[in-house]
Design an enzyme around this catalytic site. Structure first.
Site, PDB file in Angstrom:
ATOM      1  N   HIS A   9       0.805  -1.221   0.000  1.00 60.82           N
ATOM      2  CA  HIS A   9       0.000   0.000   0.000  1.00 60.82           C
ATOM      3  C   HIS A   9       0.839   1.274   0.000  1.00 60.82           C
ATOM      4  O   HIS A   9       0.285   2.364  -0.093  1.00 60.82           O
ATOM      5  CB  HIS A   9      -0.938   0.011   1.209  1.00 60.82           C
ATOM      6  CG  HIS A   9      -1.934  -1.092   1.196  1.00 60.82           C
ATOM      7  ND1 HIS A   9      -2.904  -1.207   0.241  1.00 60.82           N
ATOM      8  CD2 HIS A   9      -2.092  -2.157   2.023  1.00 60.82           C
ATOM      9  CE1 HIS A   9      -3.639  -2.282   0.470  1.00 60.82           C
ATOM     10  NE2 HIS A   9      -3.159  -2.884   1.538  1.00 60.82           N
ATOM     11  N   GLU A  24      -6.373 -12.343   6.625  1.00 60.79           N
ATOM     12  CA  GLU A  24      -7.245 -11.195   6.394  1.00 60.79           C
ATOM     13  C   GLU A  24      -8.661 -11.545   5.935  1.00 60.79           C
ATOM     14  O   GLU A  24      -9.479 -10.639   5.793  1.00 60.79           O
ATOM     15  CB  GLU A  24      -6.627 -10.288   5.325  1.00 60.79           C
ATOM     16  CG  GLU A  24      -5.248  -9.793   5.665  1.00 60.79           C
ATOM     17  CD  GLU A  24      -4.689  -8.893   4.591  1.00 60.79           C
ATOM     18  OE1 GLU A  24      -4.947  -7.674   4.672  1.00 60.79           O
ATOM     19  OE2 GLU A  24      -4.031  -9.413   3.668  1.00 60.79           O
TER      20      GLU A  24
END
Length: 138
Positions: free
Chosen positions: A29, A128
């Site tokens: 990210h 996740e």
């Protein structure tokens, strides 16, 4: 541990000088080119008390192995959903006979050999998804 999202090697040095015991260069990210991310890892060589880590974008052996060759001593990989993906991640980070990491005369081997690398590199799987949580006991 400092999560570095901005692609500035000077910031990496400031984290290390500021007393962080690890810097995670976030290639998933963060705002990095691969070259800049690897330059950030190189800057941490001056700080032996600061552990260089990278969060890769996926369980891609090429990117993982280049990051390790650039000097990362830890790999954090996202979206690991089952035991087989976790085992693949570990194999991607280990030299034979423990894994499939390719040997190359790079920065990483300037300071240790393949056996030491297999014992030194830390591997972290990110859990996740619901499937990953369901598969934790596998």
């Amino acid at each position: 541990c400092a999560f570095q999202l901005l692609g500035d090697p000077i910031l990496t040095e400031h984290y290390a000088k500021g007393g962080f015991n690890a810097v995670l260069v976030d290639m998933q990210h963060g705002l990095f080119s691969e070259n800049t991310a690897f330059d950030c890892l190189h800057r941490l060589e001056k700080f032996p008390n600061c552990f260089p880590m990278v969060r890769v974008s996926d369980n891609n052996p090429g990117l993982i192995q280049r990051a390790l060759d650039a000097g990362a001593l830890g790999v954090l990989a996202p979206m690991i959903n089952n035991a087989e993906e976790a085992k693949e991640l570990v194999r991607n980070c280990r030299y034979p006979p423990n894994g499939v990491r390719s040997w190359g005369p790079t920065r990483a081997l300037a300071s240790y050999n393949t056996t030491e690398a297999n014992n030194t590199v830390k591997v972290i799987a990110m859990i996740e998804t619901r499937d990953a949580i369901k598969n934790l006991d596998a």
